[in-house]
Design a protein around this motif. Structure first.
Motif, PDB file in Angstrom:
ATOM      1  N   UNK A 116     -19.851  12.050  13.788  1.00 51.08           N
ATOM      2  CA  UNK A 116     -18.446  11.868  13.386  1.00 51.08           C
ATOM      3  C   UNK A 116     -18.314  12.665  12.214  1.00 51.08           C
ATOM      4  N   UNK A 117     -18.894  12.324  11.186  1.00 47.69           N
ATOM      5  CA  UNK A 117     -18.838  13.175   9.955  1.00 47.69           C
ATOM      6  C   UNK A 117     -19.326  14.394   9.852  1.00 47.69           C
ATOM      7  N   UNK A 118     -20.144  14.913  10.493  1.00 53.47           N
ATOM      8  CA  UNK A 118     -20.528  16.332  10.665  1.00 53.47           C
ATOM      9  C   UNK A 118     -19.446  17.031  11.526  1.00 53.47           C
ATOM     10  N   UNK A 119     -18.726  16.435  12.477  1.00 50.52           N
ATOM     11  CA  UNK A 119     -17.858  17.131  13.093  1.00 50.52           C
ATOM     12  C   UNK A 119     -16.496  17.121  12.789  1.00 50.52           C
ATOM     13  N   UNK A 120     -16.202  16.285  11.370  1.00 53.86           N
ATOM     14  CA  UNK A 120     -14.856  16.502  10.887  1.00 53.86           C
ATOM     15  C   UNK A 120     -14.229  17.658  10.203  1.00 53.86           C
ATOM     16  N   UNK A 121     -13.208  18.080  10.947  1.00 51.95           N
ATOM     17  CA  UNK A 121     -12.365  19.351  10.465  1.00 51.95           C
ATOM     18  C   UNK A 121     -11.717  19.118   9.302  1.00 51.95           C
ATOM     19  N   UNK A 122     -11.587  20.313   8.438  1.00 51.96           N
ATOM     20  CA  UNK A 122     -10.695  20.302   7.395  1.00 51.96           C
ATOM     21  C   UNK A 122      -9.072  20.222   7.907  1.00 51.96           C
ATOM     22  N   UNK A 166       0.802  -1.204  -0.086  1.00 53.36           N
ATOM     23  CA  UNK A 166       0.075   0.125   0.015  1.00 53.36           C
ATOM     24  C   UNK A 166       1.015   1.305  -0.057  1.00 53.36           C
ATOM     25  N   UNK A 167       0.261   2.252  -0.660  1.00 56.82           N
ATOM     26  CA  UNK A 167       1.018   3.696  -0.387  1.00 56.82           C
ATOM     27  C   UNK A 167       0.818   4.129   0.938  1.00 56.82           C
ATOM     28  N   UNK A 168       0.856   5.612   0.973  1.00 54.57           N
ATOM     29  CA  UNK A 168       0.676   6.270   2.312  1.00 54.57           C
ATOM     30  C   UNK A 168      -0.645   6.132   2.682  1.00 54.57           C
ATOM     31  N   UNK A 169      -0.877   5.793   3.918  1.00 52.71           N
ATOM     32  CA  UNK A 169      -2.190   5.128   4.427  1.00 52.71           C
ATOM     33  C   UNK A 169      -2.757   5.797   5.634  1.00 52.71           C
ATOM     34  N   UNK A 170      -3.955   6.192   5.478  1.00 54.63           N
ATOM     35  CA  UNK A 170      -4.760   6.761   6.694  1.00 54.63           C
ATOM     36  C   UNK A 170      -5.950   5.898   6.911  1.00 54.63           C
ATOM     37  N   UNK A 171      -6.411   5.854   8.198  1.00 51.32           N
ATOM     38  CA  UNK A 171      -7.704   5.316   8.590  1.00 51.32           C
ATOM     39  C   UNK A 171      -8.552   6.422   9.345  1.00 51.32           C
ATOM     40  N   UNK A 172      -9.757   6.544   8.832  1.00 50.23           N
ATOM     41  CA  UNK A 172     -10.880   7.325   9.307  1.00 50.23           C
ATOM     42  C   UNK A 172     -12.197   6.656   9.955  1.00 50.23           C
ATOM     43  N   UNK A 173     -12.138   6.345  11.315  1.00 50.77           N
ATOM     44  CA  UNK A 173     -13.135   5.646  12.110  1.00 50.77           C
ATOM     45  C   UNK A 173     -13.954   6.574  12.758  1.00 50.77           C
ATOM     46  N   UNK A 174     -15.234   6.709  12.443  1.00 50.74           N
ATOM     47  CA  UNK A 174     -16.230   7.730  12.800  1.00 50.74           C
ATOM     48  C   UNK A 174     -17.069   7.278  13.899  1.00 50.74           C
ATOM     49  N   UNK A 175     -17.588   8.480  14.500  1.00 50.51           N
ATOM     50  CA  UNK A 175     -18.446   8.046  15.844  1.00 50.51           C
ATOM     51  C   UNK A 175     -19.883   8.235  15.085  1.00 50.51           C
ATOM     52  N   UNK A 176     -20.750   7.443  15.862  1.00 53.02           N
ATOM     53  CA  UNK A 176     -22.092   7.616  15.796  1.00 53.02           C
ATOM     54  C   UNK A 176     -22.835   7.928  14.397  1.00 53.02           C
ATOM     55  N   UNK A 177     -22.245   7.072  13.412  1.00 50.75           N
ATOM     56  CA  UNK A 177     -23.003   7.344  12.066  1.00 50.75           C
ATOM     57  C   UNK A 177     -24.205   6.866  12.093  1.00 50.75           C
TER      58      UNK A 177
END
Length: 485
Positions: free
Chosen positions: A151-157, A134-145
């Motif tokens: 979690x998606x509403x609160x995600x900041x740039x 894999x290349x450079x990798x991140x995970x985004x695990x969100x709250x209370x979907x």
């Protein structure tokens, strides 16, 4: 019995078995989040939590993949808590009793949490492995979907560096999603007018045994809504047999088609046989109408202590007529994408409070934001005519399809190379978080895929074992084929 951890692919099922052991319904994901953070730190991964509790993991690229576009793997942490009426399961303290049932994994009397636990498990498995390219990798695990996409509403740039996002929250192997419906909640409050109960017998009427399901994925399947059936039952009963209504309750989640509804009435003793006959006839009618889908529908009556307070006849009539008249289910099909629901709504919850209010909660979904707003206005028009207070909130945008998406081409070609057939490129009527992500990260190129999960948001939820293997191979090979930056 076969342990989940013995299934293939073992990396996914071992994590999923652990996730099932940690209670994590919506708003109670903290224990699971803390376990993931501790695990990540033990593996030497870069791990952080943002202001709303989302988990962000980072992993350096494998040798030779440093020049690939940075990619984000995304899942949500919570699960929908639904149980059969005879289950004593406590979702905030008890582990999920998952087991292998032939070609499927399911749970004993409750939702399984494969939505989105399998996707979450696959992400953890990728981050745990030392032999996946894999290349450079991140995970985004969100709250209370599941309960509001907090979690998606609160995600900041600015928190994530990725350019490509792979969402793992889809539920049909062989389909890849490039768009989804937006949604919003409509809340209705009736301020009940009450009076002392007349002399008579107390009776609880119950509709149960319905299949329920996901209010997006299953809304077109013909599954009955227990709240709508109860409103119909009481409205028709009122025209044939006088009674006093004390309470109406049904469903407990706005994004699950309600499987059960209950009403409490007071009726004259000399009308009891008429009530029993009506219930029998009504059940026969529903069996004719719904028997092909709702094979376990039951209407029951049980004697109970009469309530001291009941609603006035005029208020009961207004309430029942409004609930009977309100729209529910599919409103329109997409004119652009054949076979896809465009707009729908679900009367997910009806609740009678201790102070005599009756509250009704709807989840409205649409691929077209203006049509969602129109349906919300329809509800407001109807219920305001009935004297109720109405407001809508929690609106989230749909994920507009991008026919020129580079990652969609990668996933499509990767699937074809693996399995010799082209996947269906779809738009899903369920709400994914991707539309909200575009608010903070408009440049993200996104695709969504997953294994086959049947009947999510209901105790019939099950995930196909073979499809998990196919999903896993698609995920690994997609990571390998991420284009160069």
């Amino acid at each position: 019995m076969t342990a989940l951890s013995e299934l293939n692919p073992k990396p996914i099922w071992q994590f999923f078995e652990k996730i099932c052991s940690i209670p994590h319904p919506s708003y109670h994901e903290q224990a699971l989040a803390e376990w993931i953070m501790a695990w990540a730190q033990s593996r030497g991964l870069n791990a952080q939590r943002d202001e709303v509790g989302n988990i962000i993991l980072r992993k350096a690229p494998t040798t030779g993949m440093e020049d690939r576009k940075p990619t984000i793997l995304q899942a949500h942490l919570d699960m929908v808590p639904q149980a059969n009426s005879d289950s004593q399961h406590n979702f905030t303290s008890d582990p999920i009793d998952a087991y292998v049932d032939g070609e499927w994994v399911t749970a004993n009397g409750t939702t399984l949490g494969s939505d989105n636990g399998i996707g979450l498990s696959s992400i953890l498995a990728v981050f745990d492995a030392d032999d996946i390219a894999h290349g450079p990798l991140e995970a985004l695990l969100t709250m209370t979907e599941e309960a509001g996409m907090d979690g998606a509403f609160g995600l900041k740039p600015g928190l994530l560096n990725g350019e490509i996002l792979l969402n793992t929250d889809s539920e049909q192997e062989g389909e890849v999603y490039m768009g989804c419906a937006g949604g919003g909640d409509t809340h209705v409050i009736f301020h009940g007018e009450q009076k002392p109960a007349p002399v008579g017998l107390g009776a609880t009427l119950t509709i149960k045994g319905l299949k329920g399901g996901h209010s997006g994925c299953d809304i077109h399947t013909g599954r009955a809504n227990a709240n709508k059936l109860m409103a119909r039952l009481l409205n028709e009963l009122s025209q044939q047999c006088p009674f006093a209504l004390a309470a109406f309750n049904g469903g407990n989640l706005r994004n699950a088609i309600p499987r059960e509804a209950h009403s409490l009435i007071v009726i004259n003793e000399d009308k009891l046989s008429q009530l029993e006959q009506f219930i029998g006839n009504f059940q026969q009618t529903l069996e004719i109408e719904l028997g092909a889908v709702e094979t376990n529908l039951t209407i029951a009556m049980q004697s109970t202590t009469p309530s001291e307070q009941v609603f006035t006849d005029s208020f009961s009539q207004t309430l029942l007529r409004a609930l009977n008249a309100c729209p529910n289910g599919v409103i329109s099909m997409s004119q652009e994408i054949e076979g896809v629901v465009e707009t729908s709504l679900n009367l997910g919850v009806v609740e009678t409070t201790a102070n005599g209010q009756v509250k009704a909660n709807f989840l409205v979904r649409s691929l077209v934001d203006s049509h969602r707003s129109h349906v919300e206005d329809m509800l407001a028009s109807l219920f305001k005519l009935a004297g109720a207070d109405v407001h809508s909130d929690g609106g989230y945008p749909g994920w507009k399809p991008d026919p020129h998406s580079p990652i969609m081409d990668v996933v499509r070609q990767t699937y074809a190379d693996l399995y010799g057939s082209t996947p269906n490129i779809m738009v899903i009527h369920a709400g994914l978080e991707c539309g909200l992500f575009k608010t903070a990260y408009p440049h993200w190129d996104m695709a969504s895929f997953g294994p086959t999960i049947k009947f999510p948001h209901s105790p019939d939820e099950k995930v196909n074992i073979a499809s998990v293997e196919k999903y896993w191979q698609l995920l690994l090979n997609t990571l390998k084929n991420i284009p160069k930056a």
